[in-house]
Write an enzyme that holds these catalytic residues in place. Structure first.
Site, PDB file in Angstrom:
ATOM      1  N   TRP A  77       0.865  -1.189   0.000  1.00 59.21           N
ATOM      2  CA  TRP A  77       0.000   0.000   0.000  1.00 59.21           C
ATOM      3  C   TRP A  77       0.902   1.240   0.000  1.00 59.21           C
ATOM      4  O   TRP A  77       1.831   1.323   0.828  1.00 59.21           O
ATOM      5  CB  TRP A  77      -0.882  -0.064   1.249  1.00 59.21           C
ATOM      6  CG  TRP A  77      -1.816   1.086   1.421  1.00 59.21           C
ATOM      7  CD1 TRP A  77      -2.683   1.591   0.494  1.00 59.21           C
ATOM      8  CD2 TRP A  77      -1.995   1.855   2.620  1.00 59.21           C
ATOM      9  NE1 TRP A  77      -3.387   2.630   1.045  1.00 59.21           N
ATOM     10  CE2 TRP A  77      -2.987   2.808   2.345  1.00 59.21           C
ATOM     11  CE3 TRP A  77      -1.432   1.821   3.894  1.00 59.21           C
ATOM     12  CZ2 TRP A  77      -3.422   3.730   3.294  1.00 59.21           C
ATOM     13  CZ3 TRP A  77      -1.861   2.728   4.838  1.00 59.21           C
ATOM     14  CH2 TRP A  77      -2.844   3.669   4.535  1.00 59.21           C
ATOM     15  N   ASP A  87      -0.830  -5.630   9.378  1.00 58.31           N
ATOM     16  CA  ASP A  87      -1.831  -4.639   8.993  1.00 58.31           C
ATOM     17  C   ASP A  87      -3.089  -5.422   8.597  1.00 58.31           C
ATOM     18  O   ASP A  87      -3.113  -6.100   7.570  1.00 58.31           O
ATOM     19  CB  ASP A  87      -1.295  -3.818   7.812  1.00 58.31           C
ATOM     20  CG  ASP A  87      -2.246  -2.697   7.412  1.00 58.31           C
ATOM     21  OD1 ASP A  87      -3.330  -2.588   8.013  1.00 58.31           O
ATOM     22  OD2 ASP A  87      -1.907  -1.934   6.486  1.00 58.31           O
ATOM     23  N   ALA A 135      -6.633  -4.736   7.672  1.00 56.57           N
ATOM     24  CA  ALA A 135      -7.542  -3.636   7.336  1.00 56.57           C
ATOM     25  C   ALA A 135      -8.808  -4.110   6.612  1.00 56.57           C
ATOM     26  O   ALA A 135      -9.691  -3.305   6.340  1.00 56.57           O
ATOM     27  CB  ALA A 135      -6.815  -2.612   6.463  1.00 56.57           C
ATOM     28  N   LYS A 151     -13.408  -0.590   6.300  1.00 59.69           N
ATOM     29  CA  LYS A 151     -14.054  -1.342   5.221  1.00 59.69           C
ATOM     30  C   LYS A 151     -15.113  -2.302   5.757  1.00 59.69           C
ATOM     31  O   LYS A 151     -16.193  -2.405   5.193  1.00 59.69           O
ATOM     32  CB  LYS A 151     -13.034  -2.149   4.413  1.00 59.69           C
ATOM     33  CG  LYS A 151     -11.700  -1.487   4.221  1.00 59.69           C
ATOM     34  CD  LYS A 151     -11.724  -0.409   3.162  1.00 59.69           C
ATOM     35  CE  LYS A 151     -10.518   0.407   3.283  1.00 59.69           C
ATOM     36  NZ  LYS A 151      -9.718   1.007   2.488  1.00 59.69           N
TER      37      LYS A 151
HETATM   38  C1  LMR Z   1      -6.926   2.224  -0.480  1.00 61.33           C
HETATM   39  O1  LMR Z   1      -5.848   1.637  -0.498  1.00 61.33           O
HETATM   40  O2  LMR Z   1      -7.524   2.569  -1.509  1.00 61.33           O
HETATM   41  C2  LMR Z   1      -7.573   2.517   0.831  1.00 61.33           C
HETATM   42  O3  LMR Z   1      -6.895   1.885   1.854  1.00 61.33           O
HETATM   43  C3  LMR Z   1      -7.775   3.960   1.054  1.00 61.33           C
HETATM   44  C4  LMR Z   1      -6.518   4.691   1.387  1.00 61.33           C
HETATM   45  O4  LMR Z   1      -6.490   5.356   2.413  1.00 61.33           O
HETATM   46  O5  LMR Z   1      -5.565   4.639   0.611  1.00 61.33           O
END
Ligand code: LMR
Length: 399
Positions: free
Chosen positions: A139, A220, A222, A255
Site C-alpha cells: 500500500w 496490517d 484492514a 471497510k
Molecule cells: C486504499 O488503499 O484505496 C484505501 O486503503 C484507502 C486509502 O487510504 O488509501
C-alpha cells in the site's frame, strides 16, 4: 507596535516549503468526480460498492447511529485510549473468542493509518535500531507512515505482477537477512494492492521462522471479513501473534463496518510480560497524546453498539458476508471473461493488479473513463453489475 508589512519579501518560514505531489490514490477521487461521462468507472480508492454502484451506510451502522443519537448523554473526553469497550470488542474480533492475553495491550486509533503510525512511533520510542522489512509492492502509504517515525525500511520483492504469483522463496530469503529484533510488516488478509495473500501453509512457515529468529510481526489487518470471512481472515494474524513473543497488529474498521470517513481503528501490541505491558500501554497513550490527543469517537461508538447488541451484530455479520460474497462473485465474473484474467479468482479482497503500464492505465482513463491506480491496482469491489463487463472488455483490449 510591529509593522505588519515590515518583513514583506523576507519569507523565512513558509516560503521554504517544497511543493508536494498530491497523494496519487486520493487524487483519483476528485479526478473521477470531475469526469462528466456517465459511463465512467471508479476502481481507484478502496471503497465497497453495491450492485447498483452505491456505497450505502450499512443497515447495522444506521441502526447503531440511531441508538447512539437517542442514548448518548455526553461528549466529554474519554482519554487517549479511546473507547475501552470498543478496544475490548476489537481484541475479540482480531484474536478470537474472549482473548484476555495480559501480554497484549490495545488502544483505539484514528483508522488503520493511525494504528500504523502509532505502532511505528512505539518501535522508534524503544530506542532499538529495529528495521522494518516491507514486501513490495505494498500500500503506497505504508512507507510514508512508517518513514515519518524515522524507522529504517528494508524492501524485498513479494509479488510478481506478470506471473501473478507471490515470491515466497524470495521473501524467506530476504528475511534470512533480518536481525533478531527487526520488524516484518505483513498484510493480515486481502493484500493491498495485489490481492495475493499468503496461504495458511506459508503463514505457518514464515511465522515459525520469525519466532525462531526473534523477528517481530507488524500485521496490517484492514480488510477482515472481506476476503474469506471474519474468522478465516484473522487466521494468519493469530498464528503470528501466538507464535512470536512480541508483535503489533494495526486493525481498521473502515471497510468491514463501512465507516471510512469516521476513522475507526485500533492498535494491539504483544510484549513479553505484564510489567512491560503496563509500560508499553503508557507509552502508547503518551505517543497518541502528542499526535491526536484522543481518537474520534463516533465510528468506535457505533462499532461498539453493533458488537454489543446481538441482533445488530448478527445483521452486521450478514452484511459483511454479503460484501464478501459480492466481491467473490465479481472476481469469478472477471476471471470467466478472459483466461488472462483467471488469476483474479484466486486472489482475495478489494484489490488485484493488472499488468498494465502507467501509460495504459492513463489511456484507460482518457479513452474509457476508467479510474485505477497507476500501478495497475484496481478496486474489484468498485465495480457494479452494470459496468463489470465493459471494464473487463476495456482492460483485456489493453493486455
Ligand atoms: C486504499 O488503499 O484505496 C484505501 O486503503 C484507502 C486509502 O487510504 O488509501
Amino acid at each position: 507596535m510591529a509593522d505588519a508589512g515590515s518583513n514583506t519579501g523576507s519569507d523565512l518560514l513558509f516560503g521554504r516549503l517544497k511543493p508536494q505531489a498530491p497523494d496519487a490514490l486520493l487524487a483519483l477521487i476528485s479526478l473521477c468526480n470531475a469526469d462528466p461521462r456517465p459511463t465512467k468507472i471508479d476502481v481507484g480508492v478502496g471503497v465497497y460498492r453495491d450492485p447498483q454502484g452505491g456505497t450505502p451506510i450499512l443497515r447495522a451502522v444506521k441502526r447503531a447511529e440511531q441508538i447512539l443519537h437517542d442514548t448518548q448523554e455526553t461528549k466529554a473526553y474519554l482519554g487517549a485510549e479511546g473507547d475501552a469497550r470498543f478496544v475490548e470488542l476489537m481484541r475479540e474480533l482480531v484474536f478470537g473468542g474472549t482473548s484476555r492475553d495480559a501480554h497484549i495491550v490495545g488502544v483505539q486509533t484514528p483508522g488503520g493509518c493511525g494504528a500504523l503510525r502509532l505502532g511505528a512511533e512505539l518501535i522508534k520510542a524503544t530506542g532499538a535500531d529495529a528495521r522494518i522489512f516491507i514486501g513490495q509492492p505494498t500500500w503506497p502509504n505504508h512507507a510514508p507512515l512508517i518513514g515519518c517515525a524515522g524507522l529504517p525500511m528494508v524492501d524485498y520483492k513479494y509479488y510478481d505482477r506478470d506471473s501473478h504469483t507471490i515470491l515466497f522463496d524470495e521473501m524467506m530469503q530476504a528475511l534470512e537477512g533480518a536481525r533478531a529484533g527487526d520488524v516484518v510488516l505483513l498484510h493480515g488478509c486481502c493484500h493491498n494492492p495485489t490481492g495475493a495473500d499468503l496461504s495458511l501453509d506459508q503463514w505457518d512457515r514464515v511465522t515459525a521462522f520469525m519466532a525462531e529468529r526473534c523477528l517481530i510481526p507488524f500485521v496490517d489487518l484492514a480488510y477482515q471479513g472481506l476476503g474469506n470471512g471474519l474468522e478465516e481472515d484473522a487466521a494468519g494474524t493469530r498464528m503470528a501473534v501466538e507464535r512470536c513473543n512480541q508483535a503489533l497488529v494495526a486493525h481498521s474498521c473502515d471497510k468491514n463496518f463501512g465507516v471510512y470517513r469516521d476513522r475507526t481503528g485500533s492498535l494491539f501490541v504483544k510484549v513479553t510480560s505484564e510489567e512491560v505491558a503496563k509500560v508499553a500501554y503508557g507509552n502508547l497513550l503518551s505517543l497518541a497524546r502528542t499526535m491526536w490527543s484522543m481518537p474520534p469517537d463516533h465510528g468506535a461508538a457505533v462499532a461498539r453498539i453493533i458488537l454489543d447488541t446481538p441482533e445488530l451484530r448478527a445483521d452486521w455479520e450478514a452484511e459483511v458476508k454479503e460484501m464478501c460474497a459480492r466481491i467473490r462473485s465479481l472476481r469469478t465474473r472477471l476471471a470467466a471473461f478472459d483466461p488472462r484474467l483467471a488469476y483474479i479468482n484466486e486472489q482475495n479482497g478489494m484489490f488485484s493488479m493488472l499488468p498494465l503500464s502507467p501509460e495504459q492505465v492513463k489511456a484507460l482513463q482518457t479513452e474509457e473513463g476508467i479510474y485505477m491506480a497507476g500501478s495497475g491496482r484496481f478496486n474489484v469491489a468498485g465495480l457494479s453489475d452494470a459496468n463489470v463487463d465493459r471494464f473487463a472488455q476495456a482492460v483485456v483490449a489493453k493486455l
